[in-house]
Design a protein around this motif. Structure first.
Motif, PDB file in Angstrom:
ATOM      1  N   TYR A  95       8.416  12.158   8.489  1.00  0.00           N
ATOM      2  CA  TYR A  95       8.817  13.556   8.425  1.00  0.00           C
ATOM      3  C   TYR A  95       7.937  14.341   9.401  1.00  0.00           C
ATOM      4  O   TYR A  95       6.735  14.051   9.526  1.00  0.00           O
ATOM      5  N   PRO A  96       8.497  15.358  10.075  1.00  0.00           N
ATOM      6  CA  PRO A  96       7.671  16.167  10.989  1.00  0.00           C
ATOM      7  C   PRO A  96       6.423  16.714  10.304  1.00  0.00           C
ATOM      8  O   PRO A  96       5.346  16.776  10.885  1.00  0.00           O
ATOM      9  N   LYS A  97       6.582  17.087   9.033  1.00  0.00           N
ATOM     10  CA  LYS A  97       5.475  17.633   8.262  1.00  0.00           C
ATOM     11  C   LYS A  97       4.323  16.632   8.119  1.00  0.00           C
ATOM     12  O   LYS A  97       3.141  16.997   8.086  1.00  0.00           O
ATOM     13  N   ALA A  98       4.685  15.341   8.018  1.00  0.00           N
ATOM     14  CA  ALA A  98       3.674  14.309   7.787  1.00  0.00           C
ATOM     15  C   ALA A  98       3.084  13.764   9.080  1.00  0.00           C
ATOM     16  O   ALA A  98       1.986  13.215   9.078  1.00  0.00           O
ATOM     17  N   LEU A  99       3.821  13.933  10.166  1.00  0.00           N
ATOM     18  CA  LEU A  99       3.440  13.297  11.432  1.00  0.00           C
ATOM     19  C   LEU A  99       2.064  13.735  11.914  1.00  0.00           C
ATOM     20  O   LEU A  99       1.265  12.921  12.380  1.00  0.00           O
ATOM     21  N   ASN A 100       1.771  15.022  11.794  1.00  0.00           N
ATOM     22  CA  ASN A 100       0.495  15.536  12.284  1.00  0.00           C
ATOM     23  C   ASN A 100      -0.469  15.926  11.168  1.00  0.00           C
ATOM     24  O   ASN A 100      -1.460  16.614  11.401  1.00  0.00           O
ATOM     25  N   ALA A 101      -0.146  15.496   9.944  1.00  0.00           N
ATOM     26  CA  ALA A 101      -1.003  15.829   8.805  1.00  0.00           C
ATOM     27  C   ALA A 101      -2.278  14.980   8.836  1.00  0.00           C
ATOM     28  O   ALA A 101      -2.278  13.842   9.302  1.00  0.00           O
ATOM     29  N   THR A 102      -3.345  15.550   8.307  1.00  0.00           N
ATOM     30  CA  THR A 102      -4.617  14.833   8.207  1.00  0.00           C
ATOM     31  C   THR A 102      -4.845  14.429   6.757  1.00  0.00           C
ATOM     32  O   THR A 102      -4.809  15.272   5.857  1.00  0.00           O
ATOM     33  N   ILE A 103      -5.047  13.153   6.525  1.00  0.00           N
ATOM     34  CA  ILE A 103      -5.221  12.642   5.168  1.00  0.00           C
ATOM     35  C   ILE A 103      -6.391  13.356   4.481  1.00  0.00           C
ATOM     36  O   ILE A 103      -7.414  13.651   5.103  1.00  0.00           O
ATOM     37  N   HIS A 104      -6.233  13.658   3.201  1.00  0.00           N
ATOM     38  CA  HIS A 104      -7.313  14.302   2.450  1.00  0.00           C
ATOM     39  C   HIS A 104      -8.471  13.315   2.297  1.00  0.00           C
ATOM     40  O   HIS A 104      -8.248  12.120   1.995  1.00  0.00           O
ATOM     41  N   PRO A 105      -9.717  13.758   2.471  1.00  0.00           N
ATOM     42  CA  PRO A 105     -10.857  12.836   2.390  1.00  0.00           C
ATOM     43  C   PRO A 105     -10.928  12.060   1.075  1.00  0.00           C
ATOM     44  O   PRO A 105     -11.272  10.874   1.072  1.00  0.00           O
ATOM     45  N   MET A 106     -10.589  12.709  -0.049  1.00  0.00           N
ATOM     46  CA  MET A 106     -10.646  12.014  -1.325  1.00  0.00           C
ATOM     47  C   MET A 106      -9.607  10.901  -1.408  1.00  0.00           C
ATOM     48  O   MET A 106      -9.857   9.820  -1.941  1.00  0.00           O
ATOM     49  N   VAL A 107      -8.403  11.170  -0.865  1.00  0.00           N
ATOM     50  CA  VAL A 107      -7.344  10.162  -0.875  1.00  0.00           C
ATOM     51  C   VAL A 107      -7.738   8.984   0.015  1.00  0.00           C
ATOM     52  O   VAL A 107      -7.550   7.813  -0.343  1.00  0.00           O
ATOM     53  N   LYS A 108      -8.297   9.294   1.178  1.00  0.00           N
ATOM     54  CA  LYS A 108      -8.755   8.226   2.077  1.00  0.00           C
ATOM     55  C   LYS A 108      -9.838   7.398   1.391  1.00  0.00           C
ATOM     56  O   LYS A 108      -9.842   6.161   1.476  1.00  0.00           O
ATOM     57  N   PHE A 109     -10.751   8.050   0.691  1.00  0.00           N
ATOM     58  CA  PHE A 109     -11.805   7.355  -0.045  1.00  0.00           C
ATOM     59  C   PHE A 109     -11.195   6.436  -1.102  1.00  0.00           C
ATOM     60  O   PHE A 109     -11.618   5.280  -1.258  1.00  0.00           O
ATOM     61  N   PHE A 110     -10.179   6.935  -1.821  1.00  0.00           N
ATOM     62  CA  PHE A 110      -9.510   6.119  -2.831  1.00  0.00           C
ATOM     63  C   PHE A 110      -8.877   4.873  -2.222  1.00  0.00           C
ATOM     64  O   PHE A 110      -9.026   3.759  -2.743  1.00  0.00           O
ATOM     65  N   PHE A 111      -8.173   5.037  -1.114  1.00  0.00           N
ATOM     66  CA  PHE A 111      -7.484   3.897  -0.499  1.00  0.00           C
ATOM     67  C   PHE A 111      -8.461   2.850   0.041  1.00  0.00           C
ATOM     68  O   PHE A 111      -8.073   1.709   0.265  1.00  0.00           O
ATOM     69  N   ASN A 112      -9.705   3.240   0.247  1.00  0.00           N
ATOM     70  CA  ASN A 112     -10.713   2.302   0.748  1.00  0.00           C
ATOM     71  C   ASN A 112     -11.699   1.851  -0.331  1.00  0.00           C
ATOM     72  O   ASN A 112     -12.671   1.163  -0.033  1.00  0.00           O
ATOM     73  N   LEU A 113     -11.429   2.225  -1.588  1.00  0.00           N
ATOM     74  CA  LEU A 113     -12.337   1.868  -2.677  1.00  0.00           C
ATOM     75  C   LEU A 113     -12.344   0.365  -2.918  1.00  0.00           C
ATOM     76  O   LEU A 113     -11.293  -0.279  -2.975  1.00  0.00           O
ATOM     77  N   ASP A 114     -13.529  -0.187  -3.099  1.00  0.00           N
ATOM     78  CA  ASP A 114     -13.681  -1.590  -3.439  1.00  0.00           C
ATOM     79  C   ASP A 114     -13.118  -1.850  -4.841  1.00  0.00           C
ATOM     80  O   ASP A 114     -13.259  -1.026  -5.745  1.00  0.00           O
ATOM     81  N   ARG A 115     -12.473  -3.003  -5.011  1.00  0.00           N
ATOM     82  CA  ARG A 115     -11.836  -3.330  -6.295  1.00  0.00           C
ATOM     83  C   ARG A 115     -12.841  -3.352  -7.446  1.00  0.00           C
ATOM     84  O   ARG A 115     -12.564  -2.861  -8.543  1.00  0.00           O
ATOM     85  N   ASP A 116     -14.013  -3.933  -7.221  1.00  0.00           N
ATOM     86  CA  ASP A 116     -15.009  -3.996  -8.291  1.00  0.00           C
ATOM     87  C   ASP A 116     -15.481  -2.596  -8.696  1.00  0.00           C
ATOM     88  O   ASP A 116     -15.771  -2.350  -9.871  1.00  0.00           O
ATOM     89  N   LEU A 117     -15.548  -1.687  -7.727  1.00  0.00           N
ATOM     90  CA  LEU A 117     -15.938  -0.318  -8.049  1.00  0.00           C
ATOM     91  C   LEU A 117     -14.880   0.357  -8.917  1.00  0.00           C
ATOM     92  O   LEU A 117     -15.201   1.120  -9.830  1.00  0.00           O
ATOM     93  N   ILE A 118     -13.608   0.078  -8.622  1.00  0.00           N
ATOM     94  CA  ILE A 118     -12.518   0.628  -9.429  1.00  0.00           C
ATOM     95  C   ILE A 118     -12.624   0.133 -10.867  1.00  0.00           C
ATOM     96  O   ILE A 118     -12.520   0.902 -11.829  1.00  0.00           O
ATOM     97  N   VAL A 119     -12.840  -1.177 -11.019  1.00  0.00           N
ATOM     98  CA  VAL A 119     -12.957  -1.757 -12.365  1.00  0.00           C
ATOM     99  C   VAL A 119     -14.143  -1.156 -13.108  1.00  0.00           C
ATOM    100  O   VAL A 119     -14.029  -0.756 -14.280  1.00  0.00           O
ATOM    101  N   THR A 120     -15.290  -1.071 -12.432  1.00  0.00           N
ATOM    102  CA  THR A 120     -16.495  -0.528 -13.070  1.00  0.00           C
ATOM    103  C   THR A 120     -16.293   0.921 -13.508  1.00  0.00           C
ATOM    104  O   THR A 120     -16.638   1.308 -14.631  1.00  0.00           O
ATOM    105  N   ARG A 121     -15.713   1.717 -12.618  1.00  0.00           N
ATOM    106  CA  ARG A 121     -15.494   3.128 -12.947  1.00  0.00           C
ATOM    107  C   ARG A 121     -14.514   3.289 -14.104  1.00  0.00           C
ATOM    108  O   ARG A 121     -14.751   4.060 -15.046  1.00  0.00           O
ATOM    109  N   TYR A 122     -13.399   2.546 -14.051  1.00  0.00           N
ATOM    110  CA  TYR A 122     -12.370   2.685 -15.082  1.00  0.00           C
ATOM    111  C   TYR A 122     -12.904   2.258 -16.448  1.00  0.00           C
ATOM    112  O   TYR A 122     -12.661   2.928 -17.466  1.00  0.00           O
ATOM    113  N   CYS A 123     -13.659   1.149 -16.477  1.00  0.00           N
ATOM    114  CA  CYS A 123     -14.192   0.666 -17.749  1.00  0.00           C
ATOM    115  C   CYS A 123     -15.305   1.569 -18.275  1.00  0.00           C
ATOM    116  O   CYS A 123     -15.516   1.656 -19.485  1.00  0.00           O
ATOM    117  N   HIS A 124     -16.003   2.242 -17.369  1.00  0.00           N
ATOM    118  CA  HIS A 124     -17.005   3.230 -17.794  1.00  0.00           C
ATOM    119  C   HIS A 124     -16.338   4.386 -18.543  1.00  0.00           C
ATOM    120  O   HIS A 124     -16.864   4.866 -19.563  1.00  0.00           O
TER     121      HIS A 124
END
Length: 475
Positions: A15-44
């Motif tokens: 979409y034109p709207k998405a073509l030049n959009a800049t990913i939100h830093p928090m979303v980018k951080f989420f997509f790069n989160l290590d699996r073990d960190l996700i498990v640790t955080r969720y179980c906490h």
């Protein structure tokens, strides 16, 4: 149409709207989160959850359901307990055209991620069938051709991109002895296909056989097991939830009543307090979903004619003043951050995942808001779909599809903040998506025997709707 290498143009596939959009830093951080960190955080945050079981599920490798996208609602209870609720999980989901690049230097974005880590390994070991590659589709050309061009680049060979509609009088795709063939552009040649990327959303089981020698992603069994069948999906979730209970995990879904005949619907709506969601189990793209908040909407629904005999009914998630009454209490929408008019809109989140050698990984995320703000009070003239319906797809009078992109919310620096979501909400959405994906894949495995044959009688016992059974193309 044949797609060649080096033909990908980003402007054609976002979409034109998405073509030049800049990913939100928090979303980018989420997509790069290590699996073990996700498990640790969720179980906490959820101390009763087994970290070993959660890790096992996130590392699960799907046999059939290679690629899915769950629609989730951010909800809360009257006691303030927030959670992400799965509305449905879709096989061959849309979303690539709405996802800002995670890496500005990778112009093919998550299209390429999907093809390299899921499609390529999935078709790697084909030995029995010789032939070309194809993408078959019935809508969403922006993404379909994006996938086709990336497949051509990754696999270093041309790709046939072919329409395959459910009512096509002269289809370009057909099967013989389990092998898919496509007609050449001049209709003079029949080309065998060894593997196909499938974007069929409308009753795929009525033209895509369950048993094929051509490798197809996703195969039709995924749709029948829950990817395009809300009836069996509800049962798959219920069965998997029983398995998950000792480990503190659960697929969050609205209270669901299945196998409901049309004449029984008013009784169940009344039991839920007069507010409910009625679904034609085999529709998608926002079609066949009816939100009921007053007598007029129920009366209008009862006047309609349908192709199928059975429906599912779910508790309606609305405002804190009006939501379905269930055995576990009321749930209501958290909603977006109020706008300058002090209006609160609801939005759902689509999270797309794919199966890889490292387990099920997130691929795409975006959100969609409703047309009208959520009202505190409703009456006999209120239109619930305007406030609660979020799907962007709509059907034109000529049968073609359009998309209401102005209600699209990107995971970018501007839109994401309006959603009122945090990192833990994204983690919860991911885990709910994985749980629902695994449930459907397990159901698909249950419905196929060790010889690769569809268990028709078992499926009929789960979904005894003769109109649907008559549509299924087994060979």
């Amino acid at each position: 149409m044949i797609v060649s290498q080096n033909d990908f143009e980003p402007t054609d596939h976002w979409y034109p709207k998405a073509l030049n959009a800049t990913i939100h830093p928090m979303v980018k951080f989420f997509f790069n989160l290590d699996r073990d960190l996700i498990v640790t955080r969720y179980c906490h945050l959820h101390p009763t959850v087994s970290s070993d079981k959660l890790r096992e599920i996130l590392n699960y490798r799907c046999k059939y359901f290679q690629w899915g996208g769950a629609d989730l609602l951010n909800v809360t209870s009257s006691g303030g307990k927030r959670q992400m609720v799965v509305i449905e999980n879709n096989s061959c989901p849309s979303g690539q055209k709405s996802m800002p690049l995670l890496d500005d230097n990778d112009e093919q974005g998550s299209y390429r991620l999907m093809v390299e880590r899921t499609f390529k390994p999935y078709i790697k070991k084909i030995k029995d069938v010789k032939g070309d590659l194809a993408v078959v589709y019935d809508k969403n050309e922006i993404e379909v051709f994006g996938y086709a061009k990336v497949i051509a680049d990754v696999m270093k060979e041309p790709v046939h991109c072919v329409t395959f509609h459910k009512d096509d009088p002269d289809p370009k795709v057909f099967f013989e002895d389990g092998i898919m063939y496509v007609k050449s552009d001049d209709d003079k040649k029949l080309i065998p296909i060894r593997a196909a990327f499938r974007y069929l959303t409308q009753k795929p089981w009525n033209r895509l056989p369950l048993n094929t020698k051509t490798k197809i992603l996703n195969p039709t069994i995924v749709c029948l097991a829950g990817g395009r069948n809300k009836m069996v999906a509800a049962k798959a979730y219920d069965i998997f939830n029983a398995e998950l209970k000792p480990f503190g995990l659960k697929i969050n879904i609205p209270e669901t009543i299945w196998d409901v005949r049309k004449e029984e619907i008013p009784l169940w709506v009344n039991k839920l307090g007069g507010q409910a969601v009625i679904k034609v189990p085999y529709s998608n793209a926002g079609q066949g979903v009816y939100t009921i908040i007053n007598e007029k909407e129920l009366d209008d629904f009862m006047k309609l004619e349908f192709d199928y005999d059975l429906f599912i009914i779910q508790s309606l998630i609305g405002n804190s003043n009006w939501s379905s009454i269930t055995s576990s209490g009321k749930l209501y929408h958290v909603g977006m951050i109020p706008n300058l008019k002090n209006e609160t809109y609801i939005a759902d989140v689509r999270l797309m995942v794919s199966s890889t050698k490292k387990g099920i990984l997130p691929l795409v995320a975006y959100a969609r808001r409703a047309k009208a703000p959520l009202k505190d009070r409703i009456d006999g003239g209120s239109d619930s779909w305007e406030m609660l319906g979020t799907n962007l797809s709509y059907k034109e009078k000529d049968g073609s599809w359009g998309s209401d992109a102005k209600r699209l919310l990107l995971m970018d620096r501007r839109d994401f903040n309006k959603l009122g979501l945090g990192l833990d909400d994204l983690i919860e959405a991911y885990i709910q998506t994985v749980l629902s994906t695994v449930a459907i894949d397990k159901m698909a495995k249950t419905l196929i025997n060790t010889k690769g044959v569809f268990k028709y009688d078992l499926f009929k016992s789960l979904n005894n709707d003769q109109s649907l059974l008559d549509e299924i193309k087994i060979h």
